[in-house]
Write an enzyme that holds these catalytic residues in place. Structure first.
Site, PDB file in Angstrom:
ATOM      1  N   LYS A  13      20.248  -5.739  95.147  1.00 52.48           N
ATOM      2  CA  LYS A  13      19.513  -4.992  96.168  1.00 52.48           C
ATOM      3  C   LYS A  13      18.231  -4.379  95.593  1.00 52.48           C
ATOM      4  CE  LYS A  13      22.992  -2.185  96.915  1.00 52.48           C
ATOM      5  NZ  LYS A  13      23.926  -2.742  95.916  1.00 52.48           N
ATOM      6  N   ARG A  88      26.216   3.367 103.690  1.00 52.40           N
ATOM      7  CA  ARG A  88      27.324   2.884 102.880  1.00 52.40           C
ATOM      8  C   ARG A  88      28.676   3.159 103.514  1.00 52.40           C
ATOM      9  NH1 ARG A  88      24.792   2.802  97.536  1.00 52.40           N
ATOM     10  NH2 ARG A  88      26.218   2.090  95.934  1.00 52.40           N
ATOM     11  N   ARG A 127      22.750  -4.435  82.839  1.00 54.80           N
ATOM     12  CA  ARG A 127      21.546  -3.932  83.535  1.00 54.80           C
ATOM     13  C   ARG A 127      20.848  -2.820  82.758  1.00 54.80           C
ATOM     14  NH1 ARG A 127      22.105  -2.014  89.638  1.00 54.80           N
ATOM     15  NH2 ARG A 127      23.775  -0.668  88.884  1.00 54.80           N
ATOM     16  N   ARG A 161      22.202   3.228  83.062  1.00 49.86           N
ATOM     17  CA  ARG A 161      22.840   4.239  83.888  1.00 49.86           C
ATOM     18  C   ARG A 161      24.207   4.626  83.342  1.00 49.86           C
ATOM     19  NH1 ARG A 161      22.262   1.778  89.802  1.00 49.86           N
ATOM     20  NH2 ARG A 161      24.307   2.766  89.956  1.00 49.86           N
ATOM     21  N   ARG A 172      33.562   1.211  91.916  1.00 47.80           N
ATOM     22  CA  ARG A 172      32.442   1.040  92.859  1.00 47.80           C
ATOM     23  C   ARG A 172      32.638  -0.203  93.731  1.00 47.80           C
ATOM     24  NH1 ARG A 172      27.976   1.355  88.465  1.00 47.80           N
ATOM     25  NH2 ARG A 172      26.622   0.531  90.093  1.00 47.80           N
TER      26      ARG A 172
HETATM   27  P1  ADP Z   1      22.017  -3.578  92.901  1.00 52.98           P
HETATM   28  O1  ADP Z   1      20.780  -2.768  93.213  1.00 52.98           O
HETATM   29  O2  ADP Z   1      22.483  -4.362  94.090  1.00 52.98           O
HETATM   30  O3  ADP Z   1      23.112  -2.766  92.301  1.00 52.98           O
HETATM   31  P2  ADP Z   1      20.336  -4.849  90.834  1.00 52.98           P
HETATM   32  O4  ADP Z   1      19.178  -5.359  91.616  1.00 52.98           O
HETATM   33  O5  ADP Z   1      20.127  -3.642  90.026  1.00 52.98           O
HETATM   34  O6  ADP Z   1      21.614  -4.665  91.814  1.00 52.98           O
HETATM   35  O7  ADP Z   1      20.864  -6.054  89.912  1.00 52.98           O
HETATM   36  C1  ADP Z   1      21.909  -5.846  88.975  1.00 52.98           C
HETATM   37  C2  ADP Z   1      21.574  -6.562  87.673  1.00 52.98           C
HETATM   38  O8  ADP Z   1      21.697  -7.973  87.870  1.00 52.98           O
HETATM   39  C3  ADP Z   1      20.150  -6.317  87.160  1.00 52.98           C
HETATM   40  O9  ADP Z   1      20.204  -6.212  85.758  1.00 52.98           O
HETATM   41  C4  ADP Z   1      19.373  -7.554  87.604  1.00 52.98           C
HETATM   42  O10 ADP Z   1      18.375  -7.897  86.645  1.00 52.98           O
HETATM   43  C5  ADP Z   1      20.448  -8.632  87.648  1.00 52.98           C
HETATM   44  N1  ADP Z   1      20.292  -9.558  88.793  1.00 52.98           N
HETATM   45  C6  ADP Z   1      19.867  -9.265  90.052  1.00 52.98           C
HETATM   46  N2  ADP Z   1      19.882 -10.359  90.844  1.00 52.98           N
HETATM   47  C7  ADP Z   1      20.354 -11.380  90.081  1.00 52.98           C
HETATM   48  C8  ADP Z   1      20.600 -12.785  90.322  1.00 52.98           C
HETATM   49  N3  ADP Z   1      20.373 -13.334  91.530  1.00 52.98           N
HETATM   50  N4  ADP Z   1      21.068 -13.515  89.280  1.00 52.98           N
HETATM   51  C9  ADP Z   1      21.305 -12.950  88.056  1.00 52.98           C
HETATM   52  N5  ADP Z   1      21.091 -11.656  87.771  1.00 52.98           N
HETATM   53  C10 ADP Z   1      20.621 -10.862  88.772  1.00 52.98           C
HETATM   54  P1  ADP Z   2      24.746   0.298  93.041  1.00 50.10           P
HETATM   55  O1  ADP Z   2      24.053  -0.348  94.190  1.00 50.10           O
HETATM   56  O2  ADP Z   2      24.437  -0.322  91.736  1.00 50.10           O
HETATM   57  O3  ADP Z   2      26.196   0.460  93.281  1.00 50.10           O
HETATM   58  P2  ADP Z   2      23.437   2.871  93.634  1.00 50.10           P
HETATM   59  O4  ADP Z   2      22.329   3.253  92.742  1.00 50.10           O
HETATM   60  O5  ADP Z   2      23.099   2.431  95.017  1.00 50.10           O
HETATM   61  O6  ADP Z   2      24.314   1.801  92.877  1.00 50.10           O
HETATM   62  O7  ADP Z   2      24.454   4.084  93.773  1.00 50.10           O
HETATM   63  C1  ADP Z   2      24.978   4.757  92.652  1.00 50.10           C
HETATM   64  C2  ADP Z   2      25.983   5.813  93.101  1.00 50.10           C
HETATM   65  O8  ADP Z   2      25.315   6.805  93.910  1.00 50.10           O
HETATM   66  C3  ADP Z   2      27.127   5.313  93.976  1.00 50.10           C
HETATM   67  O9  ADP Z   2      28.202   4.790  93.216  1.00 50.10           O
HETATM   68  C4  ADP Z   2      27.501   6.575  94.747  1.00 50.10           C
HETATM   69  O10 ADP Z   2      28.260   7.471  93.957  1.00 50.10           O
HETATM   70  C5  ADP Z   2      26.150   7.230  94.982  1.00 50.10           C
HETATM   71  N1  ADP Z   2      25.518   6.801  96.254  1.00 50.10           N
HETATM   72  C6  ADP Z   2      24.355   6.093  96.385  1.00 50.10           C
HETATM   73  N2  ADP Z   2      24.074   5.882  97.674  1.00 50.10           N
HETATM   74  C7  ADP Z   2      25.085   6.454  98.389  1.00 50.10           C
HETATM   75  C8  ADP Z   2      25.389   6.559  99.786  1.00 50.10           C
HETATM   76  N3  ADP Z   2      24.584   6.018 100.721  1.00 50.10           N
HETATM   77  N4  ADP Z   2      26.528   7.225 100.129  1.00 50.10           N
HETATM   78  C9  ADP Z   2      27.342   7.767  99.218  1.00 50.10           C
HETATM   79  N5  ADP Z   2      27.128   7.700  97.891  1.00 50.10           N
HETATM   80  C10 ADP Z   2      26.007   7.060  97.474  1.00 50.10           C
END
Ligand code: ADP
Ligand code: ADP
Ligand code: ZN
Length: 215
Positions: A13, A88, A127, A161, A172
């Site tokens: 995302k 979420r 990541r 992180r 998660r």
């Molecule tokens: P999210 O915001 O959904 O948690 P991220 O965009 O931070 O996910 O992506 C998680 C990790 O995976 C990052 O280190 C990113 O570089 C990598 N990543 C994202 N998309 C892909 C993909 N299509 N294939 C392989 N690695 C990916």
């Molecule tokens: P990722 O997409 O990699 O799971 P985020 O950066 O979106 O991580 O979120 C990290 C953490 O922040 C979540 O595990 C949760 O604890 C909190 N969080 C983020 N967005 C929300 C939301 N919309 N509602 C509740 N908790 C949230």
């Protein structure tokens, strides 16, 4: 244009939101980034969120809804935004609907990045981001062109992180399936949701998303 990006932790995302931000001149609103900024600033909200985030659970809906409503009112959102990590839960999705109606805004697309859970642990544990500009990288899947140097800003410091460890990822993912995935049906019923294959390469996912948006 206002979008929602849905997907499990590690689905891509944030990576894709940054690309769409540039392509469509709209702004990424990541509730995770906002919460991490609150934690870093030592605010009351940050103090409340910190433990919950470290455990991989969800922060209470009221806190998140208030935070995002205020953010959307800021000037830099007027050309459109990409919601990354929000909504979420079903109550968050309902509150967003009411909020947009009150603010006279539309929701143009809900895009689900679909992935396999098995692949998400490796994505999350590998990541890291540039400490200076926030550009996202991965130990294996998205390395900078020159090792240790950010492609975007030349920065040499990176951060990981606190919640990007295997144990927290499992919580998660569970939270995603239990609490977040029901909103796909919520939007599906309204006919605005489209899914893309998030197991494809980063470039290919961008292409699929742009096609789904129609741009
Ligand atoms: P999210 O915001 O959904 O948690 P991220 O965009 O931070 O996910 O992506 C998680 C990790 O995976 C990052 O280190 C990113 O570089 C990598 N990543 C994202 N998309 C892909 C993909 N299509 N294939 C392989 N690695 C990916
Ligand atoms: P990722 O997409 O990699 O799971 P985020 O950066 O979106 O991580 O979120 C990290 C953490 O922040 C979540 O595990 C949760 O604890 C909190 N969080 C983020 N967005 C929300 C939301 N919309 N509602 C509740 N908790 C949230
Ligand atoms: Zn950088």
């Amino acid at each position: 244009m206002n979008l929602i990006l849905l997907g499990a932790p590690g689905a891509g995302k944030g990576t894709q939101a940054k690309r769409l931000e540039e392509a469509f001149s709209i702004i990424q609103l990541s509730t995770g980034d906002m919460l991490r900024a609150e934690v870093a600033s030592g605010s009351d909200l940050g103090a409340e969120a910190k433990k919950i985030m470290e455990a991989g659970a969800l922060v209470p809906d009221e806190l998140i809804i208030g935070m995002i409503s205020k953010r959307i009112d800021q000037d830099d959102c007027k050309d459109g935004f990409i919601l990354d990590g929000f909504p979420r839960t079903t109550p968050q999705a309902e509150a967003l609907g009411e909020m947009l109606e009150e603010k006279n805004l539309t929701l143009d697309h809900v895009l689900e990045i679909r992935t396999d859970d098995d692949a998400m642990v490796a994505r999350i544990t590998g990541r890291y981001t540039c400490a200076k500009c926030g550009a996202g990288y991965h130990d294996e899947f998205q390395k900078p062109a020159v090792e240790g140097v950010c492609d975007k800003c030349g920065g040499k410091e990176f951060s990981r992180r606190a919640d990007d460890n295997e144990e927290t990822v499992r919580s998660r993912l569970k939270a995603y399936h239990d609490q977040t995935s029901p909103i796909i049906a919520f939007y599906g019923d309204k006919g605005v949701c489209k899914a893309v294959d998030g197991m494809a390469s980063i470039d290919d996912v961008t292409k699929q998303l742009k096609e789904a948006i129609g741009g």
